[in-house]
Design a protein around this motif. Structure first.
Motif, PDB file in Angstrom:
ATOM      1  N   ASP A  42      43.666  34.560  -3.199  1.00  0.00           N
ATOM      2  CA  ASP A  42      44.643  33.713  -2.660  1.00  0.00           C
ATOM      3  C   ASP A  42      44.615  33.711  -1.148  1.00  0.00           C
ATOM      4  O   ASP A  42      45.564  33.088  -0.724  1.00  0.00           O
ATOM      5  N   ASP A  43      44.085  34.545  -0.639  1.00  0.00           N
ATOM      6  CA  ASP A  43      43.948  34.869   0.912  1.00  0.00           C
ATOM      7  C   ASP A  43      45.486  35.336   1.375  1.00  0.00           C
ATOM      8  O   ASP A  43      45.883  35.080   2.405  1.00  0.00           O
ATOM      9  N   MET A  44      46.234  35.948   0.448  1.00  0.00           N
ATOM     10  CA  MET A  44      47.345  36.347   0.482  1.00  0.00           C
ATOM     11  C   MET A  44      47.246  38.088   0.729  1.00  0.00           C
ATOM     12  O   MET A  44      46.520  38.789  -0.035  1.00  0.00           O
ATOM     13  N   VAL A  45      48.411  38.636   1.124  1.00  0.00           N
ATOM     14  CA  VAL A  45      48.350  40.082   1.313  1.00  0.00           C
ATOM     15  C   VAL A  45      49.914  40.389   0.585  1.00  0.00           C
ATOM     16  O   VAL A  45      50.930  40.019   1.014  1.00  0.00           O
ATOM     17  N   CYS A  46      49.734  41.612   0.200  1.00  0.00           N
ATOM     18  CA  CYS A  46      50.949  42.338  -0.340  1.00  0.00           C
ATOM     19  C   CYS A  46      52.023  42.296   0.683  1.00  0.00           C
ATOM     20  O   CYS A  46      51.858  43.204   1.859  1.00  0.00           O
ATOM     21  N   LEU A  47      53.360  41.884   0.528  1.00  0.00           N
ATOM     22  CA  LEU A  47      54.317  41.866   1.493  1.00  0.00           C
ATOM     23  C   LEU A  47      54.747  43.388   1.828  1.00  0.00           C
ATOM     24  O   LEU A  47      55.135  43.834   2.925  1.00  0.00           O
ATOM     25  N   ALA A  48      54.941  44.157   0.567  1.00  0.00           N
ATOM     26  CA  ALA A  48      55.194  45.386   0.991  1.00  0.00           C
ATOM     27  C   ALA A  48      54.283  46.278   1.798  1.00  0.00           C
ATOM     28  O   ALA A  48      54.683  47.298   2.704  1.00  0.00           O
ATOM     29  N   LEU A  49      52.921  45.903   1.770  1.00  0.00           N
ATOM     30  CA  LEU A  49      51.862  46.667   2.604  1.00  0.00           C
ATOM     31  C   LEU A  49      52.458  46.153   4.216  1.00  0.00           C
ATOM     32  O   LEU A  49      52.476  47.044   4.897  1.00  0.00           O
ATOM     33  N   ILE A  50      52.753  44.810   4.196  1.00  0.00           N
ATOM     34  CA  ILE A  50      52.919  44.520   5.965  1.00  0.00           C
ATOM     35  C   ILE A  50      54.366  45.194   6.126  1.00  0.00           C
ATOM     36  O   ILE A  50      54.473  45.736   7.282  1.00  0.00           O
ATOM     37  N   CYS A  51      55.127  45.263   5.202  1.00  0.00           N
ATOM     38  CA  CYS A  51      56.540  46.041   5.708  1.00  0.00           C
ATOM     39  C   CYS A  51      56.396  47.523   5.856  1.00  0.00           C
ATOM     40  O   CYS A  51      57.118  48.004   6.524  1.00  0.00           O
ATOM     41  N   SER A  92      54.298  33.867  -1.413  1.00  0.00           N
ATOM     42  CA  SER A  92      54.211  33.543  -3.136  1.00  0.00           C
ATOM     43  C   SER A  92      55.612  33.461  -3.424  1.00  0.00           C
ATOM     44  O   SER A  92      56.596  33.602  -3.055  1.00  0.00           O
ATOM     45  N   GLU A  93      55.644  32.362  -4.630  1.00  0.00           N
ATOM     46  CA  GLU A  93      56.841  32.162  -5.325  1.00  0.00           C
ATOM     47  C   GLU A  93      57.643  33.404  -5.484  1.00  0.00           C
ATOM     48  O   GLU A  93      58.752  33.424  -5.609  1.00  0.00           O
ATOM     49  N   ASP A  94      56.961  34.536  -6.184  1.00  0.00           N
ATOM     50  CA  ASP A  94      57.900  35.574  -6.476  1.00  0.00           C
ATOM     51  C   ASP A  94      58.259  36.601  -5.163  1.00  0.00           C
ATOM     52  O   ASP A  94      58.746  37.638  -5.407  1.00  0.00           O
ATOM     53  N   GLY A  95      57.831  36.163  -4.179  1.00  0.00           N
ATOM     54  CA  GLY A  95      57.912  36.795  -2.741  1.00  0.00           C
ATOM     55  C   GLY A  95      57.424  38.084  -2.496  1.00  0.00           C
ATOM     56  O   GLY A  95      57.880  39.044  -1.681  1.00  0.00           O
ATOM     57  N   LYS A  96      56.295  38.609  -3.327  1.00  0.00           N
ATOM     58  CA  LYS A  96      55.648  39.542  -3.168  1.00  0.00           C
ATOM     59  C   LYS A  96      54.365  39.685  -2.245  1.00  0.00           C
ATOM     60  O   LYS A  96      53.998  40.608  -1.863  1.00  0.00           O
ATOM     61  N   LYS A  97      53.854  38.239  -1.678  1.00  0.00           N
ATOM     62  CA  LYS A  97      52.761  38.218  -0.825  1.00  0.00           C
ATOM     63  C   LYS A  97      52.922  37.286  -0.039  1.00  0.00           C
ATOM     64  O   LYS A  97      53.792  36.401   0.213  1.00  0.00           O
ATOM     65  N   VAL A  98      52.212  37.540   1.201  1.00  0.00           N
ATOM     66  CA  VAL A  98      52.549  36.655   2.398  1.00  0.00           C
ATOM     67  C   VAL A  98      50.950  36.290   3.021  1.00  0.00           C
ATOM     68  O   VAL A  98      50.020  37.178   2.826  1.00  0.00           O
ATOM     69  N   GLY A  99      50.833  35.099   3.639  1.00  0.00           N
ATOM     70  CA  GLY A  99      49.421  34.872   4.368  1.00  0.00           C
ATOM     71  C   GLY A  99      49.720  33.796   5.160  1.00  0.00           C
ATOM     72  O   GLY A  99      50.748  33.060   5.488  1.00  0.00           O
ATOM     73  N   ARG A 100      48.539  33.566   5.763  1.00  0.00           N
ATOM     74  CA  ARG A 100      48.772  32.236   6.626  1.00  0.00           C
ATOM     75  C   ARG A 100      48.708  30.886   5.995  1.00  0.00           C
ATOM     76  O   ARG A 100      48.287  30.629   4.667  1.00  0.00           O
TER      77      ARG A 100
END
Length: 318
Positions: A42-51, A92-100
């Motif tokens: 989905d072209d998104m990345v794990c938010l925990a990784l970003i944090c 993402s809906e579950d708040g665990k991924k982020v992307g452009r």
């Protein structure tokens, strides 16, 4: 129970940092992040990784966090809540991924857009901080990023010209039309494309001079291209010697000994100069033989070329 939130300053810093990670100026050059995006469906990345990235850990006060799995769930929730306010990001809906929120443009089109909304600002001191420039230019338009290019010759140090990328071409054009003063210096503003042309010429001149020096041997006279930063020391001399060597109009500058020694921490010449910021101070110290003013130094060095910026720190021995 209400969902906790980040403080206002922290929320702004976090939002800005993640927008930068996924922004046009960083993502094309960030191989690690691009790989993570390409690996996802989905072209998104794990938010925990970003944090878990170092700057995000600093913003979120996660000094003990070493990897993505160590990021607390409560932190992920408040960060996701903050990022949902961005127009350039999707969560993402579950708040665990982020992307452009939009696809990355093709390289040629992307470079053209980046250049069009980026300006070059100079002269700036060697130890200028990105945060200070972001705050300054942020008064006029939204700033996407600030870059501090290295000097062509002294790659260890900032070249004195910053590249400020705005969120829109119109914002960049508006700022270019302003007369701005930063840290007491009137800024010279130009489009990034003009800076690139000057930069290319400096690189060519440096390469040409280096090849000449190499071909003539290590003892050949060293050539210094336009824009080279040097430090110098001032040593006192008797009034008679100064007048004889420099003439009556320049005797206050004393004897000058040129050196390229630079402070390792900030890239600034060593020790202190007596700095005067206003006309009244200049008039007070004008006839004081033990005080060297910026105006005195500029008068001496302008015969060799245009003095773009005179740093605050020089070595003064009386």
């Amino acid at each position: 129970m209400a969902t906790p939130s980040l403080g206002e300053d922290t929320a702004k810093a976090v939002l800005r940092q993640v927008e930068f990670y996924f922004g046009d100026s960083n993502l094309p050059k960030d191989d690690f992040l691009k790989t993570k995006i390409n690996e996802s469906e989905d072209d998104m990345v794990c938010l925990a990784l970003i944090c878990s990235f170092s700057k995000m850990r600093g913003h979120l006060n996660l000094t003990e966090v070493k990897k993505a799995d160590d990021v607390p769930d409560c932190t992920l929730k408040v960060v996701a809540q903050t990022l949902r306010t961005s127009s350039s990001l999707k969560v993402s809906e579950d708040g665990k991924k982020v992307g452009r929120s939009t696809k990355l443009l093709e390289p040629e089109e992307l470079i053209e857009q980046l250049d069009s909304r980026t300006i070059a600002a100079s002269p700036l001191e060697l130890n200028v901080q990105r945060e200070a420039l972001e705050a300054f230019f942020g008064q006029y338009a939204k700033v996407n990023s600030v870059r501090l290019p290295r000097h062509v010759v002294q790659r260890k140090y900032f070249c004195g010209t910053a590249l400020i990328e705005f969120s829109a071409v119109e914002d960049a054009q508006t700022v270019l039309e302003q007369s701005l003063v930063f840290a007491g210096a009137e800024l010279e503003l130009k489009p990034k494309k003009d800076f690139d042309v000057i930069r290319e010429k400096e690189v060519e001149e440096f390469e040409r001079n280096r090849s000449i020096t190499t071909s003539n041997g290590s003892n050949a006279e060293e050539k210094h291209p336009k824009g080279l930063l040097v430090a110098f020391k001032l040593k006192s001399a008797s009034a008679g010697d100064s007048a004889e060597q420099n003439g009556p109009d320049e005797k206050k500058t004393a004897e000058m000994k040129m050196t390229k020694k630079v402070d390792d921490k900030h890239g600034s010449p060593i020790d202190k100069v007596v700095e005067k910021e206003n006309k009244s101070s200049i008039s007070i110290y004008k006839d004081d033989m033990n005080v060297v003013l910026r105006e005195d130094l500029k008068d001496v060095f302008k015969k060799f070329g245009t003095v773009k910026v005179l740093l605050k720190l020089v070595s003064l021995t009386i």
